[in-house]
Design an enzyme around this catalytic site. Sequence first.
Site, PDB file in Angstrom:
ATOM      1  N   LYS A 114       0.856  -1.186   0.000  1.00 29.70           N
ATOM      2  CA  LYS A 114       0.000   0.000   0.000  1.00 29.70           C
ATOM      3  C   LYS A 114       0.883   1.224   0.000  1.00 29.70           C
ATOM      4  O   LYS A 114       2.018   1.187   0.478  1.00 29.70           O
ATOM      5  CB  LYS A 114      -0.877   0.032   1.258  1.00 29.70           C
TER       6      LYS A 114
HETATM    7  P1  NAD Z   1     -12.978   7.364  -2.673  1.00 28.15           P
HETATM    8  O1  NAD Z   1     -11.954   8.409  -2.408  1.00 28.15           O
HETATM    9  O2  NAD Z   1     -13.460   7.156  -4.057  1.00 28.15           O
HETATM   10  O3  NAD Z   1     -14.267   7.627  -1.746  1.00 28.15           O
HETATM   11  C1  NAD Z   1     -14.163   7.761  -0.362  1.00 28.15           C
HETATM   12  C2  NAD Z   1     -15.530   8.120   0.193  1.00 28.15           C
HETATM   13  O4  NAD Z   1     -15.421   8.181   1.615  1.00 28.15           O
HETATM   14  C3  NAD Z   1     -16.026   9.491  -0.258  1.00 28.15           C
HETATM   15  O5  NAD Z   1     -17.433   9.467  -0.405  1.00 28.15           O
HETATM   16  C4  NAD Z   1     -15.628  10.410   0.896  1.00 28.15           C
HETATM   17  O6  NAD Z   1     -16.453  11.555   0.995  1.00 28.15           O
HETATM   18  C5  NAD Z   1     -15.816   9.470   2.072  1.00 28.15           C
HETATM   19  N1  NAD Z   1     -14.967   9.849   3.199  1.00 28.15           N
HETATM   20  C6  NAD Z   1     -13.660  10.165   3.176  1.00 28.15           C
HETATM   21  N2  NAD Z   1     -13.251  10.511   4.407  1.00 28.15           N
HETATM   22  C7  NAD Z   1     -14.330  10.374   5.215  1.00 28.15           C
HETATM   23  C8  NAD Z   1     -14.552  10.613   6.588  1.00 28.15           C
HETATM   24  N3  NAD Z   1     -13.582  11.066   7.383  1.00 28.15           N
HETATM   25  N4  NAD Z   1     -15.782  10.381   7.090  1.00 28.15           N
HETATM   26  C9  NAD Z   1     -16.775   9.946   6.287  1.00 28.15           C
HETATM   27  N5  NAD Z   1     -16.635   9.722   4.970  1.00 28.15           N
HETATM   28  C10 NAD Z   1     -15.420   9.947   4.449  1.00 28.15           C
HETATM   29  O7  NAD Z   1     -12.378   6.007  -2.063  1.00 28.15           O
HETATM   30  P2  NAD Z   1     -12.814   4.522  -2.419  1.00 28.15           P
HETATM   31  O8  NAD Z   1     -11.884   4.014  -3.457  1.00 28.15           O
HETATM   32  O9  NAD Z   1     -14.266   4.422  -2.600  1.00 28.15           O
HETATM   33  O10 NAD Z   1     -12.393   3.763  -1.070  1.00 28.15           O
HETATM   34  C11 NAD Z   1     -13.266   3.683   0.041  1.00 28.15           C
HETATM   35  C12 NAD Z   1     -12.788   2.561   0.948  1.00 28.15           C
HETATM   36  O11 NAD Z   1     -12.770   1.328   0.228  1.00 28.15           O
HETATM   37  C13 NAD Z   1     -11.378   2.722   1.501  1.00 28.15           C
HETATM   38  O12 NAD Z   1     -11.310   2.117   2.775  1.00 28.15           O
HETATM   39  C14 NAD Z   1     -10.540   1.908   0.529  1.00 28.15           C
HETATM   40  O13 NAD Z   1      -9.320   1.480   1.084  1.00 28.15           O
HETATM   41  C15 NAD Z   1     -11.482   0.755   0.275  1.00 28.15           C
HETATM   42  N6  NAD Z   1     -11.251   0.008  -0.956  1.00 28.15           N
HETATM   43  C16 NAD Z   1     -11.282   0.624  -2.171  1.00 28.15           C
HETATM   44  C17 NAD Z   1     -11.128  -0.131  -3.321  1.00 28.15           C
HETATM   45  C18 NAD Z   1     -11.237   0.466  -4.700  1.00 28.15           C
HETATM   46  O14 NAD Z   1     -11.242  -0.302  -5.661  1.00 28.15           O
HETATM   47  N7  NAD Z   1     -11.347   1.766  -4.861  1.00 28.15           N
HETATM   48  C19 NAD Z   1     -10.888  -1.501  -3.228  1.00 28.15           C
HETATM   49  C20 NAD Z   1     -10.870  -2.101  -1.976  1.00 28.15           C
HETATM   50  C21 NAD Z   1     -11.057  -1.327  -0.852  1.00 28.15           C
END
Ligand code: NAD
Length: 426
Positions: A114
């Site tokens: 990561k």
């Molecule tokens: P992203 O940046 O596209 O979206 C993040 C979302 O979380 C947004 O809606 C944002 O407003 C919200 N957010 C951010 N900080 C926050 C806070 N302090 N309180 C409340 N909401 C908050 O990110 P993503 O890619 O959707 O990732 C979200 C989660 O999923 C993370 O934990 C990431 O590690 C995990 N994840 C993502 C993927 C992927 O393919 N993108 C894969 C596996 C896991």
Amino acid sequence: MILEATPSVDNEINPWLSAAARFDEAAERLNLDEGLCKVLRTAALELTVNIPVQLDDGRLEVFTGYRVQHSIVRGPSKGGIRFAPDVTLDEVRALAAWMTWKCAVVNIPFGGAKGGIICDPRKMSRGELERLTRRYTAELANWLGPERDVPAPDVGTNEQTMAWVMDTYAMHLGQATTAVVTGKPIELGGSRGRKEATGRGVMICCDKALAKLGIKKQGCRVVIQGFGNVGSMAADLMHKSGYKIIGLADIGGALYNEKGLDVTKVMDWVYTQKKPLQDFPSGGTRMASPDVLFQPCEIAIPAAIENQITEKNASQVQAKILCEGANGPTTWQADAIIDSKGIFTVPDILGNAGGVTVSYFEWVQDRQGFFWRESEVNERLFDVMDNAFDEVVRFAGMHKVNNRIAAYMLAIDRVASALKLRGIYA
Ligand code: NAD
């Protein structure tokens, strides 16, 4: 330094301690050799880079970034890059370890890594983000590569960020190398279905959990925290497939409407009209972002960030199913409370594994130079998730543990077997 594994309540929000505590419990149940435990509990490589960036106003700023490669035992390390103001080395360590276990749970040939940069992407211009991304990639160029370490998007990064990573790496190498990064735009060797993959994987897990618990999908109430890649895609796909999405939240707050939200319209509001989620007309009750997870529903999906369900609030979860789209949304201390309430948990290393699974497909397609139809990607994703879900539930029954510890046990067992076969190079 190897961190201690007995987190105190004060340390509850340190994701690395949460990850280590679950690892220790699973390793103990597997009766894992002490030496193997030491190897698998520790990251293989931890890099810190201080990145100078010229801001638009001419000033120079220095940003701190990390890349942690937890394991390369089962293949090149794989894992996203996060841009957020509260990134820490411990967080990146935990996320890297979770990638190792996640890839092993779904049985794809990657280790875990990561990356993260301490910055606030919402306050930076496109040019500043591009310069930051390119310099970070250049600093890490020797450690990245399709056979070494393959980044992907995470919180605060997206397809465009991945295009810059790919281009910078390719310029250094002097040849186009699409497979160095996944989650790219389709025009640059991205995979069809990658954008939806993590949300689709979440939905597949929810479908399977409903079938296991004998709950009907039609009208099944769902709340989702996080409306970025994972949360919005899960909401959209689940809405279209008959679930009733009654709560949505992002960093600015939550919307709750027990009659159900029209997710297609919310998507248009947020992504086309670029308006705040909480201002969506006729959205229902407004509340603080984490509160959406504690509303009456059948399924709660945390899909934002870590530490949303803690020892303090876990007793308020009313869902029958907790399907984790985010990494580490539930702390180690909250696990026992969730278990005592009889909530069926789909742990992060299974629930959000759809993303890395289609990233794997993207890497395969890039290396073949031959691209698949979206239906083919989705079909293969279904097979992987379907099988991994069944394996985790089978392990849970066999070892009489909860799904989270079962997923860790399945993963650790796979990585440990590979390590024993490889042996320790000296
Ligand atoms: P992203 O940046 O596209 O979206 C993040 C979302 O979380 C947004 O809606 C944002 O407003 C919200 N957010 C951010 N900080 C926050 C806070 N302090 N309180 C409340 N909401 C908050 O990110 P993503 O890619 O959707 O990732 C979200 C989660 O999923 C993370 O934990 C990431 O590690 C995990 N994840 C993502 C993927 C992927 O393919 N993108 C894969 C596996 C896991």
